[in-house]
Design a protein around this motif. Structure first.
Motif, PDB file in Angstrom:
ATOM      1  N   SER A  24      50.334  16.854  74.028  1.00  0.00           N
ATOM      2  CA  SER A  24      49.195  17.648  74.905  1.00  0.00           C
ATOM      3  C   SER A  24      49.174  19.144  74.234  1.00  0.00           C
ATOM      4  O   SER A  24      48.100  19.808  73.927  1.00  0.00           O
ATOM      5  CB  SER A  24      49.729  18.063  76.597  1.00  0.00           C
ATOM      6  OG  SER A  24      49.555  16.674  77.092  1.00  0.00           O
ATOM      7  N   ASP A  31      44.115  16.763  77.425  1.00  0.00           N
ATOM      8  CA  ASP A  31      45.491  16.412  77.860  1.00  0.00           C
ATOM      9  C   ASP A  31      46.076  15.181  78.018  1.00  0.00           C
ATOM     10  O   ASP A  31      46.238  14.519  78.769  1.00  0.00           O
ATOM     11  CB  ASP A  31      45.875  17.237  79.302  1.00  0.00           C
ATOM     12  CG  ASP A  31      47.380  17.420  79.733  1.00  0.00           C
ATOM     13  OD1 ASP A  31      48.051  16.905  79.050  1.00  0.00           O
ATOM     14  OD2 ASP A  31      47.470  17.940  80.559  1.00  0.00           O
ATOM     15  N   ARG A  34      49.036  13.899  79.965  1.00  0.00           N
ATOM     16  CA  ARG A  34      48.655  13.856  81.397  1.00  0.00           C
ATOM     17  C   ARG A  34      47.686  12.555  81.675  1.00  0.00           C
ATOM     18  O   ARG A  34      47.926  11.855  82.677  1.00  0.00           O
ATOM     19  CB  ARG A  34      47.677  14.980  82.010  1.00  0.00           C
ATOM     20  CG  ARG A  34      47.058  14.971  83.216  1.00  0.00           C
ATOM     21  CD  ARG A  34      48.331  14.829  84.578  1.00  0.00           C
ATOM     22  NE  ARG A  34      47.896  14.564  85.829  1.00  0.00           N
ATOM     23  CZ  ARG A  34      47.421  13.662  86.540  1.00  0.00           C
ATOM     24  NH1 ARG A  34      47.902  12.502  85.858  1.00  0.00           N
ATOM     25  NH2 ARG A  34      46.995  13.489  87.645  1.00  0.00           N
ATOM     26  N   ARG A  37      50.294   9.706  81.553  1.00  0.00           N
ATOM     27  CA  ARG A  37      50.973   9.499  82.925  1.00  0.00           C
ATOM     28  C   ARG A  37      50.050   8.794  83.913  1.00  0.00           C
ATOM     29  O   ARG A  37      50.711   8.122  84.560  1.00  0.00           O
ATOM     30  CB  ARG A  37      51.484  10.822  83.104  1.00  0.00           C
ATOM     31  CG  ARG A  37      52.085  10.915  84.531  1.00  0.00           C
ATOM     32  CD  ARG A  37      52.945  11.999  84.690  1.00  0.00           C
ATOM     33  NE  ARG A  37      52.545  13.391  84.207  1.00  0.00           N
ATOM     34  CZ  ARG A  37      51.882  14.257  85.117  1.00  0.00           C
ATOM     35  NH1 ARG A  37      52.011  14.241  86.439  1.00  0.00           N
ATOM     36  NH2 ARG A  37      51.540  15.391  84.584  1.00  0.00           N
ATOM     37  N   ARG A 387      55.822  15.535  90.341  1.00  0.00           N
ATOM     38  CA  ARG A 387      54.411  15.395  89.649  1.00  0.00           C
ATOM     39  C   ARG A 387      53.699  14.167  89.811  1.00  0.00           C
ATOM     40  O   ARG A 387      52.526  14.125  89.644  1.00  0.00           O
ATOM     41  CB  ARG A 387      54.757  15.813  88.233  1.00  0.00           C
ATOM     42  CG  ARG A 387      55.374  14.612  87.200  1.00  0.00           C
ATOM     43  CD  ARG A 387      55.611  15.017  85.925  1.00  0.00           C
ATOM     44  NE  ARG A 387      56.580  13.861  85.029  1.00  0.00           N
ATOM     45  CZ  ARG A 387      56.580  13.750  83.817  1.00  0.00           C
ATOM     46  NH1 ARG A 387      56.090  14.504  83.179  1.00  0.00           N
ATOM     47  NH2 ARG A 387      57.724  12.778  83.724  1.00  0.00           N
ATOM     48  N   ASP A 390      50.291  13.539  91.906  1.00  0.00           N
ATOM     49  CA  ASP A 390      49.019  14.022  91.129  1.00  0.00           C
ATOM     50  C   ASP A 390      48.363  12.569  91.235  1.00  0.00           C
ATOM     51  O   ASP A 390      47.187  12.508  91.604  1.00  0.00           O
ATOM     52  CB  ASP A 390      49.052  14.458  89.884  1.00  0.00           C
ATOM     53  CG  ASP A 390      49.590  15.884  89.706  1.00  0.00           C
ATOM     54  OD1 ASP A 390      49.529  16.622  90.686  1.00  0.00           O
ATOM     55  OD2 ASP A 390      50.146  16.305  88.600  1.00  0.00           O
TER      56      ASP A 390
END
Length: 502
Positions: A24, A31, A34, A37, A387, A390
């Motif tokens: 990133s 990104d 992200r 993920r 995290r 999210d």
């Protein structure tokens, strides 16, 4: 129709889901860390909609891959291209503008979303809970408070891992909060002052009726929104604590009634899965005045016996112990207990908080469909961090929008009618054959091996392609489960079973 998932975890097994991902930092257009993920946590549609509409990766020199901590091992550019060119166009709806469909409640107390930290090390200090709240978790079930001294062993964790090192099953021999009652009450006061809209669920464990009552009273006085009674910890040193209580309905009722005497806020009984059935304990808790049930806690286990030292893991100076098993591997067992409680008529109007192996929004949705009104997570947080909230929120919210469902509350228990405690009522008169997609099949022959040695010898290998013998196939779908590429899938039509000759 909801589109088939295009990208899966196996497409990015070398990705380490880095903190502050170098890919990133190297990419000027998006990104990718992200987005990767999100793929890992089954949230590819929402992630793809956040990427550029044009494929900026096509003519890029891929600095993301050069800067990766595993240079050349993670196909970042091609994964991003796939998301932009294939996933994004097939997204059915736009990204939701609000998270309001996730709003729900515990016993009438509002929650901004259904996701909680469960009672464990992940919710054991002010700082940890504060960081989780800042990240977007709706609340935390604080690590179990008790009035007796706690002395932990070292090491106290062990695990079973998958092909890429990710945890499949997790064992702990950890006990309760090692802070004093007074220290924990101070944490509650600070959390409620600084995060008044977040839900504090106080897990407690007493040694007798007086302690259960007193701890419940103190938690309410210091800001807890509800109390969870830990009748299920498998790791207690002394008899008469933790899962020893949860296995005896009479004690569950007795100590629930004691806790209810000490508080007016909602009380949930957290029950042990180390039983043949959970309804007896659940009904006993309700008789004692419980406003709801939490389930499941960890399952008693032994894993990782070392063939050279002959000691199980975690080994503490040459000794080990039966400990609590958690992680994604226990999800089917947790769902079985959740459905059992969810189908119990005594639970009507009561809250059910579900946990046990939840990593993704899809996992959480399964618990909600089986009757859970809130979701608790520990092991996935221990592995991936706060995290993950999210993608828990993002994925569930996108699904609700995709399905045209205005509130997650409409889904609570929606799948219970499909579940039976036995297989007696299942249709046994038709067969759903598998079908093989030659454009996806790579000719590995795994389906042939499994059908030959573990099924009904219904697949032959012809020029490195599987061919189905319908006269032998019974529709068990073992071939679909073992296929590593997704080339085997259920056909669209059920056919009647051939009648046996008398």
């Amino acid at each position: 129709m909801i589109p088939k998932q295009i990208l899966k975890r196996r497409d990015m097994l070398s990705c380490l889901l880095c903190m502050d991902p170098p890919c990133s930092n190297a990419c000027p257009a998006m990104d990718p860390g992200r987005a990767l993920r999100s793929v890992w946590f089954d949230n590819e549609d929402a992630a793809a909609l956040r990427l550029p509409e044009e494929n900026v990766c096509r003519d890029c020199s891929a600095p993301c891959e050069r800067e990766c901590v595993r240079p050349g091992q993670v196909p970042v550019r091609s994964l991003m291209s796939t998301m932009i060119e294939k996933v994004r166009p097939q997204a059915e709806v736009a990204l939701p503008e609000t998270e309001s469909p996730l709003a729900c409640d515990i016993c009438g107390i509002p929650l901004e979303n259904p996701f909680f930290l469960s009672s464990s090390v992940v919710a054991s200090t002010y700082d940890m809970c504060a960081r989780a709240f800042e990240a977007g978790w709706a609340g935390a079930c604080f690590k179990t408070i008790c009035s007796f001294e706690i002395h932990e062993a070292s090491p106290r964790f062990s695990a079973i891992t998958g092909d890429n090192g990710s945890i499949i099953g997790f064992k702990n021999i950890e006990q309760l909060s090692d802070h004093s009652v007074a220290e924990n009450m101070e944490i509650f006061r600070r959390l409620k002052k600084n995060y008044p809209t977040k839900f504090i669920l106080a897990s407690i464990m007493g040694q007798n009726e007086a302690e259960w009552e007193e701890l419940a009273r103190l938690c309410e006085e210091n800001g807890a929104d509800a109390v969870e009674l830990n009748f299920s910890c498998p790791n207690m040193q002394e008899d008469g604590l933790g899962s020893d209580i949860g296995q005896i309905p009479e004690l569950v009722e007795q100590f629930t009634r004691a806790a209810k005497r000490g508080t007016k806020i909602p009380v949930l009984a957290k029950l042990t899965p180390n039983v043949a059935e959970m309804s007896s304990a659940a009904v006993a808790a309700l008789r004692g005045g419980a406003d709801g049930i939490s389930a499941i806690n960890t399952i008693k286990s032994i894993i990782g016996v070392n063939p050279y030292t002959l000691v199980s893991a975690p080994a503490v100076k040459g000794k080990s112990a039966v400990g609590g098993y958690s992680g994604n591997a226990v999800k089917p067992i947790a769902l079985r207990f959740i459905s059992e409680i969810g189908q119990n008529p005594a639970m009507k109007g009561k809250h059910l908080s579900g946990m046990g192996g939840i990593e993704t929004w899809k996992d959480a949705l399964e618990f909600i469909l089986m009757g859970a009104g809130s979701i608790q997570v520990t092991t996935a947080v221990m592995q991936y961090g706060y995290r993950i909230i999210d993608d828990l929120k993002d994925g569930l919210n996108y699904y609700l929008s995709q399905m045209g469902i205005r509130s997650v509350k409409y889904l609570i228990g929606a799948g219970l009618d499909s579940i039976s405690a036995t297989t007696d009522g299942l249709n046994r008169e038709t067969i759903l054959f598998p079908q093989f997609h030659p454009d996806i099949c790579v000719g590995c022959g795994r389906c042939v091996v499994s059908c030959s040695d573990g099924g009904h010898q219904a697949i032959r290998f012809d020029n490195r392609k599987p061919k189905l013998d319908g006269s032998r196939c019974v529709g068990c779908h073992l071939c679909i489960l073992v296929c590593p590429t997704g080339a085997a899938a259920p056909s669209k039509k059920r056919i009647p079973k051939p009648q046996k000759n008398n």
